[in-house]
Design a protein around this motif. Structure first.
Motif, PDB file in Angstrom:
ATOM      1  N   UNK A   1      33.931  20.164  12.961  1.00  0.00           N
ATOM      2  CA  UNK A   1      33.783  20.707  14.316  1.00  0.00           C
ATOM      3  C   UNK A   1      34.340  19.770  15.377  1.00  0.00           C
ATOM      4  N   UNK A   2      34.464  18.473  15.048  1.00  0.00           N
ATOM      5  CA  UNK A   2      35.042  17.534  16.018  1.00  0.00           C
ATOM      6  C   UNK A   2      36.432  17.977  16.461  1.00  0.00           C
TER       7      UNK A   2
ATOM      8  N   UNK B   1      30.010  10.626  19.157  1.00  0.00           N
ATOM      9  CA  UNK B   1      30.527  11.236  17.934  1.00  0.00           C
ATOM     10  C   UNK B   1      31.832  10.569  17.504  1.00  0.00           C
TER      11      UNK B   1
ATOM     12  N   UNK C   1      26.290  20.994  18.235  1.00  0.00           N
ATOM     13  CA  UNK C   1      26.966  21.123  16.942  1.00  0.00           C
ATOM     14  C   UNK C   1      28.460  21.328  17.139  1.00  0.00           C
ATOM     15  N   UNK C   2      28.815  22.160  18.128  1.00  0.00           N
ATOM     16  CA  UNK C   2      30.231  22.440  18.364  1.00  0.00           C
ATOM     17  C   UNK C   2      30.985  21.182  18.772  1.00  0.00           C
ATOM     18  N   UNK C   3      30.271  20.202  19.306  1.00  0.00           N
ATOM     19  CA  UNK C   3      30.921  18.951  19.693  1.00  0.00           C
ATOM     20  C   UNK C   3      30.927  17.932  18.555  1.00  0.00           C
ATOM     21  N   UNK C   4      30.477  18.362  17.380  1.00  0.00           N
ATOM     22  CA  UNK C   4      30.538  17.481  16.216  1.00  0.00           C
ATOM     23  C   UNK C   4      29.309  16.616  16.018  1.00  0.00           C
TER      24      UNK C   4
ATOM     25  N   UNK D   1      29.968  18.645  10.733  1.00  0.00           N
ATOM     26  CA  UNK D   1      30.145  17.975  12.017  1.00  0.00           C
ATOM     27  C   UNK D   1      31.559  17.429  12.146  1.00  0.00           C
TER      28      UNK D   1
ATOM     29  N   UNK E   1      25.841  23.979  21.320  1.00  0.00           N
ATOM     30  CA  UNK E   1      26.838  23.180  22.028  1.00  0.00           C
ATOM     31  C   UNK E   1      26.952  21.796  21.378  1.00  0.00           C
TER      32      UNK E   1
ATOM     33  N   UNK F   1      34.464  27.853  13.657  1.00  0.00           N
ATOM     34  CA  UNK F   1      33.883  26.501  13.605  1.00  0.00           C
ATOM     35  C   UNK F   1      32.506  26.512  12.931  1.00  0.00           C
TER      36      UNK F   1
ATOM     37  N   UNK G   1      31.387  28.334  25.546  1.00  0.00           N
ATOM     38  CA  UNK G   1      30.405  29.400  25.400  1.00  0.00           C
ATOM     39  C   UNK G   1      30.367  30.312  26.620  1.00  0.00           C
TER      40      UNK G   1
ATOM     41  N   UNK H   1      34.664  19.372  28.852  1.00  0.00           N
ATOM     42  CA  UNK H   1      33.849  18.752  27.800  1.00  0.00           C
ATOM     43  C   UNK H   1      34.463  19.002  26.420  1.00  0.00           C
TER      44      UNK H   1
END
Lengths: 264, 264
Positions: B100-101, B129, A139-142, B97, A137, B61, B107, B173
């Motif tokens: 992925x932003x 981030x 990583x998926x958010x950057x 990263x 999670x 991603x 999930x 989120x």
């Protein structure tokens, strides 16, 4: 059998300056070694999770050797062994106006190395306890790996890590008595010196034991407070157990039973 | 320039996969997966379990690596640099990263951060981030929380929410990063039946707002109603792709018919 109560209470309530210095040295060495071991141990734990096999390998060997050999042997090797073979000899040092005896340096180094291996295992177990989905999670958010570790993984691992670390610090404080063997004038060595000077062996050893007990008891309260705070942060109900009870009650079994009942 | 094919000059193509292959332990998971997803399009991936739907979604991603092929999001190759020899070299964690932003991921098991409040779950990544000022990010988080119908849960811990509520927070989120693309990995599979609707409703609204979405799901009602296009996968391959009407009423591939007959 003759127990010298006067000598006992005198030593207990108005300890000699030498005994107090020993007590302070015991505390200082414990705290400094633990602090350094936390840093070193965390590093070893992170190495153990590295994607580079060589780092994982080094971390594994380190933990294996350090945990598999006695502290006393490690201390002797560091302080006497290295000097005997001409590898490294500790010299008295003065850093920032504080004089550090050779034996104290060796003691701190030895305890740090010994403790760091245990810290590494505790930290590793704590990090592994955090669900893999949390990393994904992040990583998926950057987030980059460092940020994910700092903000997401470590805070969750802390709750698992803190209790055994506290227990280890308790053990470390008691283990400082071993340092008397390499001539560090910590509390136990001073107690032995008083014993040979006065022949009040039993009395002074009991006094030393009481001081060790006081140290570990004060720490137990501090640890209970820290754990309570950590548990409150994640909204865990066991925060409600009073600190006094947590220190003195046979709590391990009881808590397990309670937690089991909650999950059921 | 192998990294910027001419087809991607057209900005309406957001995701472009060309012969993406992935195998694990010699077993192919994805075989020559090729498709294009346009900006604003809602694509639903269906197929029997083990078909590679989730794996393909995760490659978009780079939560999942690929062995060969070309995968672009918004004109940028995902996860790799391609050498002139055709070899793929994985990007640095910093580049990954950054990529992925722009891609939200929801999930199956929500993966909310349990040590943070619901609100902090949403504003954390924008602040840490994207470096958005905290005040603005918090305001935005409140707006998103209201949008998924959970304004009153801002200060709760994720664990105190129902599964459906947690998944709605997870969607908020993802949206907080203002992604160009949202990926959903079986977002309702872990939910009790009565909570599936509330999550699908949020996703429907999102689709109406022209969000580009790729959804792996077994909710055929949702696929029929919301999808612009349905991709059917089986044994690591795309076996059919078309409008919901085509897929459900006039499937061309016998394996599509056989799959649909089992679940409808």
């Amino acid at each position: 059998m003759k127990f010298d109560w006067t000598f006992f209470f005198q030593s207990l309530l108005t300890p000699s300056p030498a005994f107090l210095t020993g007590l302070i040295l015991t505390i200082v060495i414990s705290v400094v070694s633990m602090a350094l071991a936390l840093v070193l141990g965390t590093l070893i734990a992170l190495m153990g999770r590295s994607r580079f096999p060589i780092l994982r390998w080094v971390a594994g060997i380190y933990v294996w050797i350090v945990r598999g050999t006695p502290l006393l042997v490690q201390l002797m090797i560091i302080y006497l062994g290295f000097a005997a073979i001409g590898l490294f000899k500790f010299e008295d040092l003065t850093i920032l106006g504080i004089s550090l005896l050779a034996a104290v340096q060796a003691a701190i180094l030895g305890l740090t190395i010994n403790e760091s291996a245990y810290v590494a295992e505790i930290v590793r177990a704590g990090l592994e306890s955090v669900d893999r989905g949390q990393t994904e999670a992040s990583m998926a958010l950057g987030m980059r790996p460092g940020a994910a570790m700092r903000w997401i993984i470590l805070p969750q691992a802390m709750r698992i890590i803190i209790p055994p670390l506290g227990n280890n610090f308790n053990g470390l404080m008691k283990n400082t008595s071993v340092l008397s063997i390499i001539g560090v004038s910590e509390m136990f060595l001073v107690a032995q010196a008083i014993s040979s000077a006065t022949f009040k062996t039993f009395e002074i050893l009991i006094v030393a034991a009481i001081y060790y007990l006081a140290l570990t008891t004060i720490w137990a309260f501090a640890q209970a407070l820290i754990e309570r705070k950590l548990n409150a942060q994640v909204g865990n109900d066991s925060a409600a157990v009073p600190v006094f009870k947590r220190v003195f009650a046979p709590r391990v079994r009881k808590q397990l039973v309670l937690e089991g009942a909650e999950n059921a | 320039m192998p990294d910027s094919p001419a087809t991607l000059a057209a900005p309406e193509v957001l995701v472009s996969a060309n012969k993406v292959c992935r195998s694990l332990g010699g077993r192919p998971i994805l075989s020559d997966v090729s498709t294009e997803i346009r900006r604003g399009e809602v694509v639903v991936l269906i197929g029997p379990s083990g078909a590679g739907k989730t794996t393909f979604l995760r490659t978009i991603n780079h939560l999942e690596q690929i062995d060969s092929g070309d995968l672009f999001v918004n004109g940028h190759r995902v996860g790799y640099r391609k050498l002139d020899s055709g070899r793929l070299i994985e990007d640095s964690t910093r580049t990954l990263a950054k990529q992925r932003e722009e891609i939200g991921f929801v999930f199956q098991h929500f993966n909310l951060f349990p040590h943070m409040s619901v609100l902090e779950n949403i504003w954390h990544a924008p602040v840490r981030v994207r470096k958005i000022p905290k005040q603005a990010a918090v305001a935005d988080a409140r707006r998103l929380l209201a949008r998924v119908g959970l304004a009153d849960k801002a200060d709760k811990r994720p664990a105190s929410l129902s599964g459906g509520q947690q998944q709605r927070v997870a969607i908020a989120r993802g949206l907080a990063m203002k992604p160009e693309l949202m990926l959903f990995d079986e977002p309702t599979s872990a939910l009790d039946p009565e909570m599936i609707g509330e999550v699908l409703d949020v996703m429907k609204e999102l689709a109406q707002d022209q969000m580009t979405m790729v959804v792996v799901t077994h909710e055929m009602g949702f696929a029929r109603e919301v999808a612009d296009r349905i991709i059917v996968m089986d044994a690591g391959r795309i076996i059919e792709s078309g409008s919901p009407d085509q897929i459900f009423n006039n499937p061309q591939n016998p394996r599509t018919s056989s799959f649909l007959s089992k679940i409808l």
